[in-house]
Design an enzyme around this catalytic site. Structure first.
Site, PDB file in Angstrom:
ATOM      1  N   HIS A  37       0.855  -1.196   0.000  1.00 45.34           N
ATOM      2  CA  HIS A  37       0.000   0.000   0.000  1.00 45.34           C
ATOM      3  C   HIS A  37       0.889   1.244   0.000  1.00 45.34           C
ATOM      4  O   HIS A  37       1.482   1.611   1.015  1.00 45.34           O
ATOM      5  CB  HIS A  37      -0.934   0.032   1.214  1.00 45.34           C
ATOM      6  CG  HIS A  37      -1.904   1.177   1.163  1.00 45.34           C
ATOM      7  ND1 HIS A  37      -3.184   1.066   0.644  1.00 45.34           N
ATOM      8  CD2 HIS A  37      -1.772   2.480   1.534  1.00 45.34           C
ATOM      9  CE1 HIS A  37      -3.797   2.236   0.717  1.00 45.34           C
ATOM     10  NE2 HIS A  37      -2.956   3.108   1.253  1.00 45.34           N
ATOM     11  N   TYR A  55      -7.592  17.458  -1.459  1.00 43.63           N
ATOM     12  CA  TYR A  55      -6.318  17.976  -0.934  1.00 43.63           C
ATOM     13  C   TYR A  55      -5.318  18.071  -2.072  1.00 43.63           C
ATOM     14  O   TYR A  55      -5.455  17.384  -3.086  1.00 43.63           O
ATOM     15  CB  TYR A  55      -5.771  17.067   0.177  1.00 43.63           C
ATOM     16  CG  TYR A  55      -5.410  15.657  -0.266  1.00 43.63           C
ATOM     17  CD1 TYR A  55      -4.142  15.346  -0.774  1.00 43.63           C
ATOM     18  CD2 TYR A  55      -6.335  14.628  -0.168  1.00 43.63           C
ATOM     19  CE1 TYR A  55      -3.811  14.053  -1.171  1.00 43.63           C
ATOM     20  CE2 TYR A  55      -6.020  13.324  -0.566  1.00 43.63           C
ATOM     21  CZ  TYR A  55      -4.757  13.048  -1.066  1.00 43.63           C
ATOM     22  OH  TYR A  55      -4.441  11.781  -1.469  1.00 43.63           O
ATOM     23  N   ARG A 130     -10.410   0.681  -6.300  1.00 43.13           N
ATOM     24  CA  ARG A 130     -10.593   1.132  -4.918  1.00 43.13           C
ATOM     25  C   ARG A 130     -11.891   1.924  -4.808  1.00 43.13           C
ATOM     26  O   ARG A 130     -12.140   2.823  -5.611  1.00 43.13           O
ATOM     27  CB  ARG A 130      -9.421   2.026  -4.530  1.00 43.13           C
ATOM     28  CG  ARG A 130      -9.376   2.385  -3.061  1.00 43.13           C
ATOM     29  CD  ARG A 130      -8.172   3.261  -2.803  1.00 43.13           C
ATOM     30  NE  ARG A 130      -7.827   3.331  -1.403  1.00 43.13           N
ATOM     31  CZ  ARG A 130      -7.250   4.393  -0.835  1.00 43.13           C
ATOM     32  NH1 ARG A 130      -6.957   5.449  -1.553  1.00 43.13           N
ATOM     33  NH2 ARG A 130      -6.951   4.394   0.447  1.00 43.13           N
ATOM     34  N   ARG A 136     -14.180  12.796   4.047  1.00 44.67           N
ATOM     35  CA  ARG A 136     -13.310  13.963   3.831  1.00 44.67           C
ATOM     36  C   ARG A 136     -12.490  13.814   2.543  1.00 44.67           C
ATOM     37  O   ARG A 136     -11.853  14.758   2.102  1.00 44.67           O
ATOM     38  CB  ARG A 136     -12.392  14.181   5.039  1.00 44.67           C
ATOM     39  CG  ARG A 136     -11.340  13.145   5.184  1.00 44.67           C
ATOM     40  CD  ARG A 136     -10.463  13.285   6.419  1.00 44.67           C
ATOM     41  NE  ARG A 136      -9.870  12.014   6.729  1.00 44.67           N
ATOM     42  CZ  ARG A 136      -8.821  11.469   6.108  1.00 44.67           C
ATOM     43  NH1 ARG A 136      -8.232  12.132   5.138  1.00 44.67           N
ATOM     44  NH2 ARG A 136      -8.375  10.290   6.442  1.00 44.67           N
ATOM     45  N   ASP A 263       2.237   2.964   3.185  1.00 46.20           N
ATOM     46  CA  ASP A 263       1.359   4.119   2.933  1.00 46.20           C
ATOM     47  C   ASP A 263       2.155   5.380   2.552  1.00 46.20           C
ATOM     48  O   ASP A 263       1.624   6.489   2.594  1.00 46.20           O
ATOM     49  CB  ASP A 263       0.403   4.420   4.093  1.00 46.20           C
ATOM     50  CG  ASP A 263      -0.706   5.368   3.668  1.00 46.20           C
ATOM     51  OD1 ASP A 263      -1.127   5.308   2.501  1.00 46.20           O
ATOM     52  OD2 ASP A 263      -1.138   6.201   4.490  1.00 46.20           O
ATOM     53  N   ASN A 268      -2.106  13.509   4.167  1.00 50.92           N
ATOM     54  CA  ASN A 268      -3.039  14.071   5.156  1.00 50.92           C
ATOM     55  C   ASN A 268      -2.695  13.790   6.608  1.00 50.92           C
ATOM     56  O   ASN A 268      -3.562  13.903   7.466  1.00 50.92           O
ATOM     57  CB  ASN A 268      -4.483  13.576   4.891  1.00 50.92           C
ATOM     58  CG  ASN A 268      -4.956  13.927   3.512  1.00 50.92           C
ATOM     59  OD1 ASN A 268      -4.807  15.067   3.091  1.00 50.92           O
ATOM     60  ND2 ASN A 268      -5.488  12.969   2.787  1.00 50.92           N
TER      61      ASN A 268
HETATM   62  O1  LIG Z   1      -3.288   6.880   1.889  1.00 50.73           O
HETATM   63  C1  LIG Z   1      -4.240   6.383   2.492  1.00 50.73           C
HETATM   64  O2  LIG Z   1      -4.442   5.185   2.437  1.00 50.73           O
HETATM   65  C2  LIG Z   1      -5.100   7.203   3.277  1.00 50.73           C
HETATM   66  C3  LIG Z   1      -5.542   8.449   2.982  1.00 50.73           C
HETATM   67  C4  LIG Z   1      -5.501   9.059   1.661  1.00 50.73           C
HETATM   68  C5  LIG Z   1      -6.228   8.328   0.649  1.00 50.73           C
HETATM   69  O3  LIG Z   1      -6.683   7.224   0.848  1.00 50.73           O
HETATM   70  C6  LIG Z   1      -6.398   8.905  -0.713  1.00 50.73           C
HETATM   71  O4  LIG Z   1      -6.137  10.084  -0.913  1.00 50.73           O
HETATM   72  O5  LIG Z   1      -6.804   8.162  -1.598  1.00 50.73           O
HETATM   73  C7  LIG Z   1      -6.123   9.254   4.051  1.00 50.73           C
HETATM   74  O6  LIG Z   1      -6.574   8.669   5.056  1.00 50.73           O
HETATM   75  O7  LIG Z   1      -6.129  10.486   3.925  1.00 50.73           O
END
Ligand SMILES: O=C(O)/C=C(\CC(=O)C(=O)O)C(=O)O
Length: 309
Positions: A37, A55, A130, A136, A263, A268
């Site tokens: 991931h 973001y 996904r 958010r 990750d 964020n």
């Molecule tokens: O990186 C992750 O898994 C979690 C994220 C960002 C995300 O999922 C995305 O922007 O697609 C989060 O909790 O902000």
């Protein structure tokens, strides 16, 4: 590693850049380990961020990701489409095609995606889609649209990655259990680790996995879930202790259905940016035996992403 920049975009206020100069992990990853991931961001000047994004990150290129892979001792990556790129998968696909077969990917698609586009992504190394339910991060997509997508991608042998917060699991249960593919949960469904391990919220997540053998979980993101720390910084070898019982429980009960990932570049995070070397040192706390480590880091991700090998 070269330092973070942001192409032609202005980063979200308070944005924390990824940690430049991660330490060398003390934990020796098993040969062939997969970082299952992680993301690429842009670079924005080459792969613009999506207009509908919630973001704007700093850039995090494929070259920077693969430098981290080599530094930490991973052999491969699974690059997951991040919401800042919406359903424009070009940066992620570009990372896959420049990986010498060492990266596979998870895309975000809309109902309008054509079979030819799915096939082209498959040829590049995409193996899943996904569905994000974290409010958010994304606007709402109707469930009938998602079910239609899941039914179509199943023909390519792809799976569905779901990202949601623990409080939303009861409402999403019927939808998740209707999915026809392997289903991979991001970050254990984001448990509130200040609540008891044996309390109703986390027990519902364990029941979800127990009753549905097609459901897998990433036991990643202690840096996102931890409330009490300590942070993976300054050589800390016992980071995020409050997350350990949750992740260890999932690894020990479902050893053949768990994945782990850095990750990186950690979008964020508000409070701190972890040292990725120390994040790797977190792994033996949640997978304490060599057998569990082999499954978590090698056999499971290989079975899901490189089944032909
Ligand atoms: O990186 C992750 O898994 C979690 C994220 C960002 C995300 O999922 C995305 O922007 O697609 C989060 O909790 O902000």
């Amino acid at each position: 590693m070269s330092k973070p920049t942001t192409g032609d975009f202005t980063k979200t206020s308070g944005w924390l850049d990824w940690y430049d100069g991660p330490s060398q992990p003390r934990f020796q990853l098993p040969a062939g380990s997969v970082d299952a991931h992680c993301h690429v961001f842009g670079p924005g000047a080459e792969f613009p961020y999506a207009p509908e994004r919630k973001y704007t990150p700093c850039d995090a290129s494929k070259a920077q990701l693969y430098a981290l892979r080599d530094h930490l001792g991973f052999a491969r990556n699974v690059v997951v489409q991040a919401t800042c790129h919406g359903a424009d998968n070009r940066a992620m696909v570009d990372a896959l095609v420049h990986s010498n077969g060492k990266a596979r990917g998870v895309a975000t698609v809309k109902r309008s995606v054509s079979d030819a586009e799915i096939q082209a992504m498959h040829d590049a190394g995409v193996r899943g889609v996904r569905f994000n339910f974290v409010k958010r991060l994304v606007d709402f997509t109707p469930k009938d649209e998602l079910l239609e997508i899941a039914g179509r991608i199943a023909k390519w042998g792809w799976h569905v990655v779901i990202y949601f917060e623990a409080v939303d699991l009861p409402e999403l249960w019927d939808f998740f259990t209707a999915l026809p593919t392997t289903v991979v949960v991001d970050h254990m469904g984001r448990p509130d680790v200040s609540k008891p391990l044996d309390g109703p919220e986390f027990q519902l997540f364990l029941k979800f996995m127990r009753e549905h053998p097609n459901v897998w979980s990433k036991v990643s993101c202690p840096e996102r879930l931890s409330v009490s720390g300590p942070k993976a910084l300054n050589g800390e070898q016992n980071a995020y202790t409050d997350v350990i019982p949750f992740a260890k429980r999932v690894v020990e009960e479902f050893p053949d259905r768990v994945l782990w990932g850095t990750d990186w570049p950690h979008p964020n995070l508000k409070d701190h940016m972890p040292d990725d070397g120390l994040l790797v040192d977190f792994i033996p706390h949640i997978a304490p035996t060599a057998e569990l480590q082999q499954k978590l880091l090698v056999s499971n991700p290989m079975r899901l992403y490189w089944p032909e090998e």
